[in-house]
Design a protein around this motif. Structure first.
Motif, mmCIF file in Angstrom:
data_model
loop_
_atom_site.group_PDB
_atom_site.id
_atom_site.type_symbol
_atom_site.label_atom_id
_atom_site.label_comp_id
_atom_site.label_asym_id
_atom_site.label_seq_id
_atom_site.Cartn_x
_atom_site.Cartn_y
_atom_site.Cartn_z
ATOM 1 N N HIS A 105 60.956 71.310 -2.560
ATOM 2 C CA HIS A 105 60.053 70.946 -1.460
ATOM 3 C C HIS A 105 60.347 69.546 -0.952
ATOM 4 O O HIS A 105 60.453 69.321 0.263
ATOM 5 N N ILE B 240 56.734 79.085 -0.527
ATOM 6 C CA ILE B 240 57.414 77.835 -0.903
ATOM 7 C C ILE B 240 58.067 77.121 0.274
ATOM 8 O O ILE B 240 58.809 76.157 0.081
ATOM 9 N N SER B 241 57.783 77.558 1.485
ATOM 10 C CA SER B 241 58.371 76.890 2.654
ATOM 11 C C SER B 241 57.344 76.845 3.777
ATOM 12 O O SER B 241 56.330 77.538 3.754
ATOM 13 N N ASN C 183 52.009 77.410 1.428
ATOM 14 C CA ASN C 183 53.128 76.742 0.748
ATOM 15 C C ASN C 183 52.647 76.075 -0.544
ATOM 16 O O ASN C 183 52.142 74.957 -0.534
ATOM 17 N N ALA D 109 54.621 75.206 -3.006
ATOM 18 C CA ALA D 109 55.605 74.239 -3.500
ATOM 19 C C ALA D 109 55.110 72.810 -3.272
ATOM 20 O O ALA D 109 55.433 71.903 -4.048
ATOM 21 N N ARG D 110 54.323 72.626 -2.236
ATOM 22 C CA ARG D 110 53.731 71.314 -1.968
ATOM 23 C C ARG D 110 52.843 70.886 -3.141
ATOM 24 O O ARG D 110 52.883 69.745 -3.600
#
Length: 370
Positions: free
Chosen positions: A51, A113-114, A120, A122-123
Motif C-alpha cells: 500500500h 487492497i487497492s 481498501n 491494506a490502508r
C-alpha cells in the motif's frame, strides 16, 4: 485378577492412549496455528508495504507482468519488488506464471487492497507496521507503567487521517450527519465544533458542504492542527478555524449547536471531563454526535468480533498508551458501546441514541441531546 478386571484395565489403557493421541494432536494443531499466525502477520507487513509504495494500485491496473515491468510502472527498485512479489505469491495475493515469468494481482482480492475507497483494507494494515515500530517501547511500559506520547508514533496522524478519510469522504455528509438530524440547520447556519479533529479532514468536509455554518476543529496535537489548517487553505474555506486545545480544557458555555467527535474519546486522558465539557458547550437545543468503535464492554462478547484481536492490539500499542502517558484513565479502544453510552448519560445528556451504519461496520454512532 478377574476377567472383568482385565477388561477394565485394557479399557483404561485404551482410553489413556486415546487421551495421549488427542493431546498430541492438540499440540500439533496449536503449533500449526502459530505458523499460520507467523505467515499471516508477515503477509500483513508485506501488504502494508504494497500500500505504502503504491504497488497494489499499480498491479491492479496491469495485465500479467514481469517484476521489471511492475517495478518500472511503480518507479521502484526491481530487486526489492521481486522479493516482495515472492512474499505476495506465497501469501496467495499474487498469481505467478513461471513459464512466462509474470505476476498478476488476484482480481478477487484487488478491491480489498487497492483504490481510495472504504473497501481498501491494506490502508488499515499500516497499523501493523506502526505497532512493530513501537513494540520494544510498549514492552518496557509493561514493566514501568505509563505510556507513549503521540510523538513516539511515526506518521500516526497521516495513517489515521487516511483511514478515517475513506469513511468520511463516502459517508459523512450523506449518511453520518443525517443521523444527528441537523442537516437542515447546518444548511441555514449554525455553530459547530469537531473535538479531537486530528488532521481536520472531517471538519473541512463539513465546512465545505455547509458554507452558511461556522466550524472549529480542536486538537491538542500541533501537527494535526497544522494539517487541518493547510487543507482548509487549499480548499479556500473561510468558515472553519482550528485551535490547539486539550478538550479537557474546553471552556465554551452554551455556545455551540452541534459538536462532533469521531473515534477520539477513548484515548483522551480525562474522557469524563471532556464529555461534561461538551455537554456544557452545547446550547439547550444542541446535539452531540459521537462515533466510536462498535465493540462490547464485555470481553466474552468480543471473541466472535472479526477484528477483535486487532482492536485490543491497537489499544495496547496506541490508544490506551497515549492516555496513560498523560496520567489518564486509559479507557482503551475496546471500552465498548455499553460503557460509552453510560458515560455520555453521566455527562448530563438526557437522551442518548445508539445508531449503526451498514457502510461503516467498525463504528457505533451516539446521538445525544440535553
Amino acid at each position: 485378577m478377574t476377567t472383568t478386571d482385565l477388561h477394565l484395565t485394557a479399557g483404561d489403557g485404551a482410553a489413556a492412549r486415546g487421551d495421549t493421541v488427542a493431546a498430541e494432536d492438540a499440540v500439533e494443531a496449536a503449533a500449526a496455528r502459530l505458523i499460520g499466525i507467523l505467515n499471516d502477520s508477515s503477509a500483513a507487513v508485506l501488504a502494508s508495504i504494497g500500500h505504502q509504495t503504491g504497488l497494489f494500485d499499480v498491479m491492479a491496473g496491469l495485465p500479467p507482468a514481469s517484476s521489471e515491468q511492475i517495478a518500472d510502472a511503480a518507479g521502484l527498485n526491481e530487486r526489492y519488488v521481486r522479493e516482495w512479489l515472492g512474499g505476495m505469491v506465497t501469501a496467495r495475493f499474487v498469481e505467478y506464471r513461471p513459464d512466462a515469468g509474470t505476476y498478476r494481482l488476484d482480481p478477487a482480492l484487488a478491491p480489498s487492497i487497492s483504490g481510495q475507497g472504504v473497501d481498501n483494507l491494506a490502508r488499515t494494515l499500516q497499523y501493523i507496521t506502526l505497532m512493530g515500530e513501537v513494540a520494544g517501547k510498549i514492552a518496557h511500559k509493561f514493566r514501568t507503567g505509563g505510556g507513549l506520547g503521540y510523538e513516539d508514533y511515526p506518521d500516526f496522524v497521516g495513517i489515521q487521517a487516511a483511514d478515517s478519510a475513506s469513511v468520511h469522504d463516502a459517508s459523512l455528509v450523506s449518511a453520518i450527519l443525517p443521523l444527528a438530524g441537523c442537516v437542515d440547520r447546518l444548511k441555514k447556519g449554525i455553530d459547530v465544533a469537531d473535538i479531537g479533529c486530528g488532521a481536520g479532514h472531517a471538519v473541512n468536509l463539513m465546512a465545505e458542504a455547509f458554507p452558511a455554518s461556522r466550524f472549529t476543529g480542536y486538537d491538542f496535537f500541533e501537527d494535526a492542527v497544522l494539517a487541518g489548517r493547510a487543507e482548509a487553505r487549499r480548499l479556500g474555506l473561510r468558515n472553519v478555524r482550528f485551535e490547539i486545545l486539550d478538550a479537557a480544557d474546553l471552556d465554551v458555555v452554551e455556545g455551540l449547536d452541534l459538536i462532533t467527535l469521531f473515534d477520539a474519546i477513548h484515548d483522551q486522558a480525562r474522557p469524563a471531563k471532556v464529555l461534561r465539557n461538551i455537554h456544557n458547550a452545547l446550547r439547550p437545543d444542541g446535539t452531540f454526535l459521537m462515533a466510536d468503535i462498535k465493540a462490547s464492554s464485555n470481553l466474552l462478547d468480543n471473541i466472535e468480533l472479526p477484528w477483535g484481536t486487532f482492536l485490543y492490539a491497537i489499544s495496547t500499542f496506541h490508544c490506551m498508551s497515549v492516555s496513560l502517558a498523560q496520567g489518564g484513565d486509559g479507557l482503551g479502544t475496546v471500552w465498548g458501546v455499553q460503557l460509552a453510552e453510560s458515560m455520555v448519560r453521566a455527562a448530563g445528556f438526557g437522551t442518548v441514541e445508539v445508531k449503526e451504519l451498514e457502510e461503516d461496520p467498525f463504528n457505533a454512532y451516539f446521538v445525544a441531546r440535553k
